[in-house]
Design an enzyme around this catalytic site. Structure first.
Site, PDB file in Angstrom:
ATOM      1  N   SER A 415     -37.747 -50.662 -17.457  1.00 17.80           N
ATOM      2  CA  SER A 415     -39.236 -50.445 -18.243  1.00 17.80           C
ATOM      3  C   SER A 415     -38.868 -51.401 -19.653  1.00 17.80           C
ATOM      4  CB  SER A 415     -39.269 -49.098 -18.630  1.00 17.80           C
ATOM      5  OG  SER A 415     -37.958 -48.623 -19.259  1.00 17.80           O
ATOM      6  N   HIS A 436     -42.518 -52.303 -11.712  1.00 17.57           N
ATOM      7  CA  HIS A 436     -42.470 -51.379 -12.762  1.00 17.57           C
ATOM      8  C   HIS A 436     -43.625 -50.200 -12.721  1.00 17.57           C
ATOM      9  CE1 HIS A 436     -42.713 -50.023 -17.225  1.00 17.57           C
ATOM     10  NE2 HIS A 436     -41.794 -49.143 -16.682  1.00 17.57           N
ATOM     11  N   GLU A 448     -46.664 -52.526 -12.886  1.00 12.46           N
ATOM     12  CA  GLU A 448     -46.723 -53.951 -13.508  1.00 12.46           C
ATOM     13  C   GLU A 448     -45.894 -54.736 -12.740  1.00 12.46           C
ATOM     14  OE1 GLU A 448     -46.917 -53.783 -18.283  1.00 12.46           O
ATOM     15  OE2 GLU A 448     -45.096 -52.639 -17.348  1.00 12.46           O
ATOM     16  N   ASN A 486     -45.756 -50.704 -22.162  1.00 13.11           N
ATOM     17  CA  ASN A 486     -44.612 -50.261 -23.076  1.00 13.11           C
ATOM     18  C   ASN A 486     -44.826 -50.925 -24.467  1.00 13.11           C
ATOM     19  OD1 ASN A 486     -44.052 -48.053 -21.310  1.00 13.11           O
ATOM     20  ND2 ASN A 486     -42.057 -49.078 -20.815  1.00 13.11           N
TER      21      ASN A 486
END
Length: 647
Positions: A415, A436, A448, A486
């Site tokens: 991440s 991800h 992702e 994120n």
């Protein structure tokens, strides 16, 4: 007579078979032309009238996907919206009144207008196979099922079930549809035509609701409607999502006839079709379709997935892959470390399979504990999901590369680390990509797909194809700190935590952001992710020299890590944060949202995603960012364009 979208044949027994085959499309949709032709078909069947009419799809992709959404986007006036509704309403009413029996033979997806057409038939048969799904998902587009769904569905399955379907947009399979009375039978594909023939000529009366259900559709309507409004109000504000309230009012006050609602009413077609919510939710629909298109260029068809790391993320990734039909091996240091993941998987399968023990066991049988990693040699996809330590990941991938098939896809679920840094351990670094997932894996649809500087384009395409195979939405992103999701969540949560440092109550902050339209407040989100994870991600995204919020570090130092430890900013009981709901929302939503908006802008400017639309898609489906606002970039553009500058 020949038709562009329909094929009408009559057999020797006097039955008419009508096959729907939308021209120049892989999917059946009820366009203006298709509906007009259907009206002509009904005229052609007036003399001589058939002994029965069976409507089915000529496409393998499904029965009917619904109305043509592209036509909907071209509606430019209230009059045009009313005309569109009247067209479908009149034609389906005509179908409901024909003197001969009619049957919809449903195989594959039957959505929106497709289900409304089937409800206008006397009988419905669903083919019992995984691809068959039925739903009225109009509310998810900010509109209402106005071609008869609001009138006929409550009279078919009862108002409680009907309102649940219409207000959530949730679909159901053939067996569930048979159980609630939505279809008359759920049959295997091998007998579907014979079953349709027998039923349409059976003379069987239409299914009747129980006395209580009839009362709920009659004198008890106000009570049912009031309860439904209360349930909707707990989840959606009318100014944000007017469609569910319009569905309830149209059913309760106008017997489901949207055309009868006067123009000045908030439930009117004029109000619904002209609302910004409808425009933005249709925009979100097309964003979702774009995500679904990624990976189509690859013919990759993986059957075996190997996951290394049986923690919450790794275990849940493995469980999801098995649920979607993959054979999965799950590796960790011991069977004891893998056991909690198998236990969580069982709970997931029991929920998804509605307690069907055989299906639960069949799915569990595809999920195999593999502490020694024997599955690496056979796997088509290998996903690393261990803790965020660069050197440990490098050593792991060096070993995996030696044992894996040359054609296997190698992926990391990191991440925060750069794909290029991890790939340095590989002899062939072009094999490594990022895949991800987000927590909770079973709930968040976005994944992702990270393209590192060295990643081979074909491998990235295969990764996107794999994500679609497990029914998730792939978002192509470049390798950069935090990727997209994120990278925007970090500043958002950091700003919220600064507000806690300033003395604001977590409940007041969370309530403000929920009122803005977020599915969960940022403080509750930090608790859900884990406070230790938030600290680690913050260091990666903001730099080791950045000052972490005091309230966050105090709790981490005390071992209060959020939901997983039972206490963080909130105390958690039975998976729910214990809050003081009487606290008023703080006036901080614009302040806390602003860093998220600016981070999304930077991700577009730095080409982390290809364009602003993909940034909107990623943040909506990866964070739940208020869909009715159309996405952060869309919202930012609209907001900045409407700002009144001082003189």
């Amino acid at each position: 007579m020949t038709y562009k979208h329909w094929r009408l044949t009559r057999d020797d027994d006097g039955l008419a078979w009508l096959d729907f085959d939308t021209a120049d499309s892989a999917t059946n949709t009820l366009s203006r032309d298709a509906l007009s032709e259907f009206d002509h078909v009904l005229s052609a069947l007036t003399s001589p009238a058939p002994k029965g009419l069976i409507i089915r799809s000529a496409k393998s992709a499904g029965f009917i996907a619904g109305a043509n959404i592209e036509e909907f986007t071209r509606i430019d006036s209230a009059e045009a919206a009313r005309e569109l509704v009247k067209r479908g309403w009149d034609i389906f009413n005509r179908l409901a009144k024909v003197p001969y029996p009619t049957l919809a033979l449903i195989r594959g997806h039957c959505m929106g207008g497709g289900l409304e057409l089937s409800l206008a038939c006397r009988y419905r048969i669903a083919v019992d196979e995984p691809g068959t799904r039925m739903a009225l998902p109009e509310v998810m587009l900010g509109i209402v099922p106005a071609w008869g769904g609001m009138m006929r569905l409550p009279k078919t399955v009862g108002p409680a079930v009907a309102l649940d379907m219409m207000l959530t947009g949730k679909g159901m399979d053939a067996r569930r549809a048979k159980k609630i009375g939505l279809v008359d039978a759920a049959v295997p594909v091998r007998v579907m035509d014979n079953a349709a023939r027998m039923m349409v000529t059976s003379g069987a009366p239409a299914r009747k609701l129980s006395g209580l259900q009839q009362l709920m559709n009659g004198p008890l309507k106000p009570l049912v409607a009031a309860k439904a409004r209360k349930q909707v109000a707990a989840k959606a504000r009318p100014e944000h999502y007017p469609a569910p309230y319009a569905i309830i009012d149209t059913w309760a006050k106008y017997d489901g006839n949207a055309l009868a609602v006067p123009a000045g009413d908030p439930a009117s077609l004029e109000a619904i079709f002209q609302s910004p919510t409808a425009k933005n939710l249709v925009r979100v629909f097309f964003l979702q379709e774009r995500l679904k298109s990624f990976g189509k260029a690859s013919d990759f068809a993986p059957a075996h997935v190997h996951v290394v790391g049986a923690g919450v993320m790794g275990g849940d990734i493995a469980a999801w892959c098995a649920l979607r039909g993959m054979r999965v091996t799950l590796q960790d240091q011991s069977v004891e470390r893998i056991a909690p993941a198998i236990a969580r998987a069982r709970k997931l399968y029991e929920k998804k399979h509605r307690g069907d023990r055989k299906q639960v066991q069949f799915t569990l049988d595809r999920l195999l504990p593999d502490p020694d990693g024997h599955g690496i040699a056979r796997a088509d996809v290998i996903i690393e999901a261990i803790f965020e330590d660069l050197e440990v990941k490098r050593r792991l991938f060096a070993e995996i590369e030696q044992r894996a098939k040359p054609e296997a896809l190698l992926a990391t679920n990191t991440s925060s680390l750069k794909i290029e840094d991890i790939a340095q351990a590989l002899k062939d670094p072009t094999r490594l990509v990022g895949i991800h997932f987000f927590n909770p894996v079973a709930m968040l649809p976005l994944v992702e797909v990270v393209d590192g500087e060295q990643s081979d384009d074909a491998q990235v395409q295969r990764a996107a194809a794999f994500v679609r195979k497990i029914d998730k939405l792939p978002l192509p992103v470049k390798s950069a700190p935090g990727f997209l999701v994120n990278a925007v969540l970090g500043p958002y949560m950091h700003e919220a935590l600064k507000c806690v440092d300033e003395g604001m109550a977590p409940e007041a902050i969370d309530k403000a952001l929920v009122e803005f339209g977020m599915p969960m407040g940022p403080i509750e989100l930090v608790d859900t992710v884990g406070l230790d994870i938030a600290v680690a991600a913050g260091k990666t995204l903001a730099g080791n020299n950045a000052e972490p919020p005091r309230a966050l570090m105090q709790r981490v130092d005390a071992g209060k890590l959020g939901r997983k430890s039972g206490e963080g900013f909130y105390v958690w009981k039975d998976g729910k944060a214990q809050k003081n709901d009487s606290v008023e929302a703080a006036a901080v939503a614009p302040r806390i949202i602003e860093p998220l908006l600016q981070a999304a802008r930077r991700c577009v400017e730095n080409a982390v995603v290809a364009d602003a639309d993909l940034a909107d898609a990623g943040v909506i489906f990866g964070t739940g960012f208020a869909p009715f606002r159309g996405g952060p970039m869309h919202y930012l553009g609209q907001r900045d364009n409407t700002v009144v500058l001082p003189a």
